[in-house]
Design an enzyme around this catalytic site. Structure first.
Site, PDB file in Angstrom:
ATOM      1  CG  HIS A 137       1.102   6.147 -13.556  1.00  0.00           C
ATOM      2  ND1 HIS A 137       2.113   6.745 -12.642  1.00  0.00           N
ATOM      3  CD2 HIS A 137       0.502   6.793 -14.659  1.00  0.00           C
ATOM      4  CE1 HIS A 137       2.286   7.707 -13.853  1.00  0.00           C
ATOM      5  NE2 HIS A 137       1.765   7.690 -14.974  1.00  0.00           N
ATOM      6  CE  LYS A 180      10.156  13.592 -21.926  1.00  0.00           C
ATOM      7  NZ  LYS A 180       8.651  13.202 -21.934  1.00  0.00           N
ATOM      8  NE  ARG A 182      -3.496  13.448 -16.303  1.00  0.00           N
ATOM      9  CZ  ARG A 182      -2.256  13.576 -16.669  1.00  0.00           C
ATOM     10  NH1 ARG A 182      -1.428  13.789 -15.352  1.00  0.00           N
ATOM     11  NH2 ARG A 182      -1.746  14.215 -18.072  1.00  0.00           N
ATOM     12  CB  SER A 240       5.649  10.918 -13.791  1.00  0.00           C
ATOM     13  OG  SER A 240       4.943  10.066 -13.513  1.00  0.00           O
TER      14      SER A 240
END
Length: 169
Positions: A27, A51, A100, A137
């Site tokens: 990040h 969440k 990615r 993460s």
């Protein structure tokens, strides 16, 4: 045409959105690169009430402030709702997203097209540094929870916060 003193150069703004639970070196790589391309970079920390994150939104914001302080042009704010609304409220015409892998592109392209269709906001895709191409993460949290070494994957402040949080669990 010569620029007169009364003409101002518009401020170039972009946003890097995400949950950042926690912020990783991947990040940070994207944010630092965006900070070199834009005058102001907003890091928009997503609030997802359905969440439960490892870190509270306020803790994430604090950690991001700490690890981006050296850039000088990064602002960190929480947001809930549509990212395009966040952009409209702050006159931000561009979203910067790190990619990615091809699987990221499939999802992010749909989001970029939707965001552009809703508001005209453009999305800039930045290929992730190969060093961080596998990094997320979720993966950091899982490895850290099992006692694995994630010191090369997160900034030192985040590593300390992770260790403290996981030692309480």
């Amino acid at each position: 045409m010569t620029r007169t003193e009364s003409e101002e150069t518009p401020v170039r703004r972009a946003v890097c959105p995400g949950s950042f639970d926690p912020i990783t070196n991947g990040h940070l790589d994207i944010i630092s690169r965006a900070s070199r391309l834009y005058d102001e970079v907003y890091v928009a920390v997503m609030i997802n009430k359905s969440k439960q994150g490892l870190f509270a939104v306020e803790e994430r914001i604090d950690l991001i402030h700490q690890v981006t302080a050296e850039y000088g042009n990064v602002r960190v704010e929480a947001f809930h709702g549509l990212l395009v609304d966040f952009c409209k409220q702050r006159d931000i015409p561009a979203i910067v997203k790190g990619l990615r892998a091809v699987s990221d592109f499939d999802y992010e392209l749909q989001m970029a097209q939707m965001n552009n269709g809703l508001s005209g906001v453009e999305t800039l895709f930045v290929p992730t540094n190969p060093t961080y191409s596998f990094l997320s993460s979720s993966l950091v949290k899982e490895v850290a929870a099992w006692g694995g070494d994630v010191s090369h994957l997160v900034p030192p402040q985040v590593l300390q916060a992770l260790r403290e949080r996981l030692s309480r669990s």
